[in-house]
Write a protein that holds these residues in place. Structure first.
Motif, PDB file in Angstrom:
ATOM      1  N   GLU A  65       0.833  -1.202   0.000  1.00  0.00           N
ATOM      2  CA  GLU A  65       0.000   0.000   0.000  1.00  0.00           C
ATOM      3  C   GLU A  65       0.869   1.253   0.000  1.00  0.00           C
ATOM      4  O   GLU A  65       0.609   2.212  -0.739  1.00  0.00           O
ATOM      5  CB  GLU A  65      -0.924   0.003   1.225  1.00  0.00           C
ATOM      6  N   TYR A  66       1.915   1.245   0.817  1.00  0.00           N
ATOM      7  CA  TYR A  66       2.814   2.392   0.886  1.00  0.00           C
ATOM      8  C   TYR A  66       3.468   2.669  -0.473  1.00  0.00           C
ATOM      9  O   TYR A  66       3.495   3.808  -0.936  1.00  0.00           O
ATOM     10  CB  TYR A  66       3.889   2.168   1.959  1.00  0.00           C
ATOM     11  N   VAL A  67       3.988   1.619  -1.105  1.00  0.00           N
ATOM     12  CA  VAL A  67       4.637   1.777  -2.412  1.00  0.00           C
ATOM     13  C   VAL A  67       3.635   2.309  -3.429  1.00  0.00           C
ATOM     14  O   VAL A  67       3.943   3.215  -4.220  1.00  0.00           O
ATOM     15  CB  VAL A  67       5.269   0.451  -2.899  1.00  0.00           C
ATOM     16  N   ALA A  79      -1.284  10.641   3.362  1.00  0.00           N
ATOM     17  CA  ALA A  79      -1.719   9.251   3.536  1.00  0.00           C
ATOM     18  C   ALA A  79      -0.537   8.353   3.889  1.00  0.00           C
ATOM     19  O   ALA A  79      -0.643   7.468   4.744  1.00  0.00           O
ATOM     20  CB  ALA A  79      -2.418   8.753   2.271  1.00  0.00           C
ATOM     21  N   ARG A  80       0.596   8.591   3.241  1.00  0.00           N
ATOM     22  CA  ARG A  80       1.800   7.804   3.543  1.00  0.00           C
ATOM     23  C   ARG A  80       2.256   8.064   4.970  1.00  0.00           C
ATOM     24  O   ARG A  80       2.618   7.137   5.699  1.00  0.00           O
ATOM     25  CB  ARG A  80       2.932   8.138   2.570  1.00  0.00           C
ATOM     26  N   LYS A  81       2.232   9.318   5.350  1.00  0.00           N
ATOM     27  CA  LYS A  81       2.637   9.680   6.708  1.00  0.00           C
ATOM     28  C   LYS A  81       1.732   8.997   7.730  1.00  0.00           C
ATOM     29  O   LYS A  81       2.217   8.420   8.708  1.00  0.00           O
ATOM     30  CB  LYS A  81       2.582  11.198   6.878  1.00  0.00           C
ATOM     31  N   GLU A  82       0.437   9.046   7.517  1.00  0.00           N
ATOM     32  CA  GLU A  82      -0.515   8.412   8.441  1.00  0.00           C
ATOM     33  C   GLU A  82      -0.292   6.905   8.519  1.00  0.00           C
ATOM     34  O   GLU A  82      -0.356   6.313   9.596  1.00  0.00           O
ATOM     35  CB  GLU A  82      -1.953   8.719   8.031  1.00  0.00           C
ATOM     36  N   LEU A  83      -0.034   6.289   7.384  1.00  0.00           N
ATOM     37  CA  LEU A  83       0.234   4.852   7.355  1.00  0.00           C
ATOM     38  C   LEU A  83       1.465   4.532   8.200  1.00  0.00           C
ATOM     39  O   LEU A  83       1.457   3.592   8.994  1.00  0.00           O
ATOM     40  CB  LEU A  83       0.430   4.398   5.906  1.00  0.00           C
ATOM     41  N   LEU A  84       2.520   5.328   8.047  1.00  0.00           N
ATOM     42  CA  LEU A  84       3.746   5.101   8.808  1.00  0.00           C
ATOM     43  C   LEU A  84       3.546   5.365  10.300  1.00  0.00           C
ATOM     44  O   LEU A  84       4.081   4.635  11.148  1.00  0.00           O
ATOM     45  CB  LEU A  84       4.886   5.962   8.257  1.00  0.00           C
ATOM     46  N   ARG A  88       4.166   2.709  13.224  1.00  0.00           N
ATOM     47  CA  ARG A  88       5.061   3.025  14.346  1.00  0.00           C
ATOM     48  C   ARG A  88       4.359   2.749  15.672  1.00  0.00           C
ATOM     49  O   ARG A  88       4.948   2.167  16.592  1.00  0.00           O
ATOM     50  CB  ARG A  88       5.523   4.483  14.284  1.00  0.00           C
ATOM     51  N   THR A  89       3.100   3.131  15.765  1.00  0.00           N
ATOM     52  CA  THR A  89       2.311   2.881  16.979  1.00  0.00           C
ATOM     53  C   THR A  89       2.237   1.382  17.269  1.00  0.00           C
ATOM     54  O   THR A  89       2.443   0.942  18.404  1.00  0.00           O
ATOM     55  CB  THR A  89       0.894   3.470  16.830  1.00  0.00           C
ATOM     56  N   GLN A  90       1.954   0.602  16.239  1.00  0.00           N
ATOM     57  CA  GLN A  90       1.875  -0.851  16.416  1.00  0.00           C
ATOM     58  C   GLN A  90       3.229  -1.448  16.783  1.00  0.00           C
ATOM     59  O   GLN A  90       3.312  -2.351  17.620  1.00  0.00           O
ATOM     60  CB  GLN A  90       1.326  -1.502  15.145  1.00  0.00           C
ATOM     61  N   LEU A  91       4.286  -0.937  16.181  1.00  0.00           N
ATOM     62  CA  LEU A  91       5.630  -1.426  16.480  1.00  0.00           C
ATOM     63  C   LEU A  91       6.002  -1.124  17.928  1.00  0.00           C
ATOM     64  O   LEU A  91       6.563  -1.977  18.627  1.00  0.00           O
ATOM     65  CB  LEU A  91       6.653  -0.805  15.519  1.00  0.00           C
ATOM     66  N   LYS A  92       5.680   0.073  18.386  1.00  0.00           N
ATOM     67  CA  LYS A  92       5.974   0.429  19.779  1.00  0.00           C
ATOM     68  C   LYS A  92       5.241  -0.503  20.741  1.00  0.00           C
ATOM     69  O   LYS A  92       5.808  -0.917  21.763  1.00  0.00           O
ATOM     70  CB  LYS A  92       5.597   1.884  20.046  1.00  0.00           C
ATOM     71  N   ALA A  93       4.005  -0.843  20.429  1.00  0.00           N
ATOM     72  CA  ALA A  93       3.240  -1.760  21.277  1.00  0.00           C
ATOM     73  C   ALA A  93       3.894  -3.146  21.288  1.00  0.00           C
ATOM     74  O   ALA A  93       4.014  -3.773  22.347  1.00  0.00           O
ATOM     75  CB  ALA A  93       1.792  -1.848  20.793  1.00  0.00           C
TER      76      ALA A  93
END
Length: 128
Positions: A65-67, A79-84, A88-93
């Motif tokens: 999706e990002y690509v 949209a790309r920023k929001e996706l990232l 990041r939020t999920q990765l931190k969790a």
């Protein structure tokens, strides 16, 4: 750069690179006159990005999706920023969960080491 060189440089199997290209995870790689993939520096930056994101656990679907958004141009920056940000939020969790797991493992290992040390101490006591 040939696919074999990219494979070696990033420690990614050639089949994986072909797969990433086929599913759109890496934008189209140009081919030389002999129809052999010829990776540019830009292509290598994509490979490095994908490897980094995958090693952090980002799903292939999210990266596709990002690509896709990237290829649509500057109108998708937000949209790309929001996706990232979401990733990041999920990765931190996940990292917090992993930290708790690591602490629990350290605790369990310490308990075993303490138990082993006590057992060895008991076994070394001279008989009376």
């Amino acid at each position: 750069m040939m696919i074999s060189e990219v494979s070696e440089k990033f420690d990614i199997p050639q089949d994986t690179l072909r797969y990433y290209e086929r599913i759109g995870l890496i934008p189209h790689v140009n081919r030389n006159k002999s129809k052999i993939r010829d990776y540019t520096e830009e292509d290598c930056r994509w490979v490095e990005f994908v490897k980094c994101m995958r090693s952090a656990g980002l799903p292939i679907e999210v990266l596709i999706e990002y690509v896709g958004l990237f290829q649509q141009g500057d109108e998708t920056v937000e949209a790309r920023k929001e996706l990232l940000i979401e990733q990041r939020t999920q990765l931190k969790a996940r990292m917090e969960d992993m930290k708790k797991t690591l602490e629990r493992l350290d605790y369990k290992i310490a308990r075993y080491e303490t138990g082993i040390a006590q057992t060895e101490k008991i076994l070394r006591r001279p008989e009376t």
